[in-house]
Design a protein around this motif. Structure first.
Motif, mmCIF file in Angstrom:
data_model
loop_
_atom_site.group_PDB
_atom_site.id
_atom_site.type_symbol
_atom_site.label_atom_id
_atom_site.label_comp_id
_atom_site.label_asym_id
_atom_site.label_seq_id
_atom_site.Cartn_x
_atom_site.Cartn_y
_atom_site.Cartn_z
ATOM 1 N N MET A 258 46.814 38.411 34.095
ATOM 2 C CA MET A 258 47.722 38.096 32.852
ATOM 3 C C MET A 258 48.678 37.182 33.384
ATOM 4 N N THR A 259 49.100 36.120 32.601
ATOM 5 C CA THR A 259 50.068 35.217 32.947
ATOM 6 C C THR A 259 51.463 35.904 32.615
ATOM 7 N N LEU A 260 52.617 35.643 33.473
ATOM 8 C CA LEU A 260 53.913 35.923 33.137
ATOM 9 C C LEU A 260 54.690 34.838 32.445
ATOM 10 N N VAL A 261 54.880 34.764 31.181
ATOM 11 C CA VAL A 261 55.468 33.656 30.337
ATOM 12 C C VAL A 261 56.632 34.425 29.776
ATOM 13 N N ALA A 262 57.671 33.720 29.850
ATOM 14 C CA ALA A 262 58.966 34.064 28.915
ATOM 15 C C ALA A 262 59.906 32.793 28.541
ATOM 16 N N GLN A 263 60.249 32.515 27.343
ATOM 17 C CA GLN A 263 61.059 31.684 26.951
ATOM 18 C C GLN A 263 60.260 30.177 27.347
ATOM 19 N N GLY A 264 58.939 30.249 27.032
ATOM 20 C CA GLY A 264 58.116 28.921 27.079
ATOM 21 C C GLY A 264 57.898 28.537 28.583
ATOM 22 N N VAL A 265 58.327 29.396 29.526
ATOM 23 C CA VAL A 265 58.248 28.994 31.190
ATOM 24 C C VAL A 265 57.292 29.899 31.618
ATOM 25 N N THR A 266 55.986 29.432 32.185
ATOM 26 C CA THR A 266 55.211 30.455 33.128
ATOM 27 C C THR A 266 55.993 30.659 34.437
ATOM 28 N N HIS A 267 55.860 31.910 34.616
ATOM 29 C CA HIS A 267 56.532 32.400 36.050
ATOM 30 C C HIS A 267 55.511 32.637 36.772
ATOM 31 N N GLY A 268 54.621 33.211 36.777
ATOM 32 C CA GLY A 268 53.412 33.595 37.472
ATOM 33 C C GLY A 268 52.287 34.485 36.991
ATOM 34 N N VAL A 269 51.625 35.375 37.642
ATOM 35 C CA VAL A 269 50.475 35.960 37.366
ATOM 36 C C VAL A 269 50.742 37.427 37.710
ATOM 37 N N LEU A 270 50.238 38.398 36.831
ATOM 38 C CA LEU A 270 50.102 39.754 37.234
ATOM 39 C C LEU A 270 48.596 39.961 37.344
ATOM 40 N N HIS A 271 48.239 40.723 38.469
ATOM 41 C CA HIS A 271 46.821 40.632 38.731
ATOM 42 C C HIS A 271 46.432 42.153 38.590
ATOM 43 N N LEU A 272 45.320 42.799 38.103
ATOM 44 C CA LEU A 272 45.020 44.244 38.285
ATOM 45 C C LEU A 272 43.672 44.274 38.804
ATOM 46 N N MET A 273 43.307 45.144 39.579
ATOM 47 C CA MET A 273 41.859 45.503 40.007
ATOM 48 C C MET A 273 41.590 46.682 39.303
ATOM 49 N N LEU A 274 40.410 46.594 38.775
ATOM 50 C CA LEU A 274 39.974 47.716 38.061
ATOM 51 C C LEU A 274 38.896 48.708 38.951
ATOM 52 N N PRO A 275 39.047 50.003 39.091
ATOM 53 C CA PRO A 275 38.210 50.710 39.902
ATOM 54 C C PRO A 275 36.705 50.610 39.240
ATOM 55 N N GLU A 276 35.907 50.630 40.316
ATOM 56 C CA GLU A 276 34.268 50.663 40.071
ATOM 57 C C GLU A 276 33.819 51.413 38.858
ATOM 58 N N GLY A 277 33.440 50.807 37.689
ATOM 59 C CA GLY A 277 32.891 51.596 36.525
ATOM 60 C C GLY A 277 33.862 51.784 35.576
ATOM 61 N N ALA A 278 35.250 51.574 35.774
ATOM 62 C CA ALA A 278 36.468 51.665 34.754
ATOM 63 C C ALA A 278 36.379 50.217 33.881
ATOM 64 N N GLU A 279 36.884 50.767 32.745
ATOM 65 C CA GLU A 279 36.874 49.725 31.431
ATOM 66 C C GLU A 279 38.385 49.434 31.213
ATOM 67 N N ILE A 280 38.565 48.353 30.527
ATOM 68 C CA ILE A 280 39.961 48.194 30.052
ATOM 69 C C ILE A 280 40.050 48.808 28.761
ATOM 70 N N THR A 281 40.723 49.615 28.315
ATOM 71 C CA THR A 281 41.085 50.167 27.150
ATOM 72 C C THR A 281 42.113 49.582 26.658
ATOM 73 N N PRO A 282 42.146 49.577 25.109
ATOM 74 C CA PRO A 282 43.237 48.854 24.379
ATOM 75 C C PRO A 282 44.515 49.252 24.957
ATOM 76 N N GLU A 283 44.632 50.686 25.254
ATOM 77 C CA GLU A 283 45.977 51.077 25.808
ATOM 78 C C GLU A 283 46.472 50.677 26.985
ATOM 79 N N MET A 284 45.435 50.428 27.838
ATOM 80 C CA MET A 284 45.713 49.874 29.332
ATOM 81 C C MET A 284 45.996 48.419 28.900
ATOM 82 N N THR A 285 45.399 47.442 28.046
ATOM 83 C CA THR A 285 45.806 46.349 27.918
ATOM 84 C C THR A 285 47.070 46.247 27.489
ATOM 85 N N GLN A 286 47.616 46.994 26.433
ATOM 86 C CA GLN A 286 48.788 47.168 25.980
ATOM 87 C C GLN A 286 49.940 47.333 26.827
#
Length: 173
Positions: free
Chosen positions: A84-112
């Motif tokens: 996910m990008t790190l954007v604030a006030q129209g400026v991109t600062h960087g990237v947040l990167h997550l590794m999901l464990p084997e077999g895990a799915e991104i839930t709506p709560e996790m996305t939020q």
């Protein structure tokens, strides 16, 4: 205390990233992650902090290598990662990167939760940048770029305290 509360009291980028690392490792203990920020040149990103394991991927990479930066939104490259990008006030600062464990799915709560971490982090980075810009504007002449009287007073107090502590004399020309 919440992530937002902790981040509002940070004085430097490094301090803010350590807070994100600590809070995120508590909130998402099963998900290794990292934050990569743009270098000053804006032509490369560099991994600055990792949690819940070693940093995954290249420590330095080009912006065009990241689909999240290309699209400006959450990108799932394969079942093992979400970026996910790190954007604030129209400026991109960087990237947040997550590794999901084997077999895990991104839930709506996790996305939020991930979006909230990215938003708080990017806003904090933007605020720290603005603070530093304002500080520089306050202590430098805009025309010449030279330090001004405010800088002299700030540095003079610092040097006077240091001379007093070390029991040394201080000369001013």
């Amino acid at each position: 205390q919440t992530l937002g509360t902790q981040l509002t009291v940070c004085k430097t980028r490094e301090e803010a990233l350590e807070v994100v690392k600590l809070i995120t490792s508590i909130l998402m203990p099963d998900f290794p992650g990292s934050i990569a920020l743009y270098r000053n040149s804006k032509n490369q990103l560099e991994q600055k902090v990792c949690w819940n394991g070693d940093c995954v991927g290249e420590p330095v990479y080009q912006p065009d290598q990241c689909w999240a930066l290309r699209t400006g939104q959450l990108h799932i490259g394969n079942p093992l990662d979400g970026t996910m990008t790190l954007v604030a006030q129209g400026v991109t600062h960087g990237v947040l990167h997550l590794m999901l464990p084997e077999g895990a799915e991104i839930t709506p709560e996790m996305t939020q939760l991930t979006k909230a971490v990215a938003e708080h982090t990017s806003l904090t980075l933007a605020n720290l940048d603005l603070r530093e810009d304002l500080r520089q504007q306050a202590i430098r002449d805009p025309l010449t770029g030279l330090h001004n009287r405010r800088y002299l007073m700030e540095i003079f107090d610092h040097e006077l305290s240091r001379a007093t502590r070390r029991q040394r004399q201080l000369g001013v020309l």
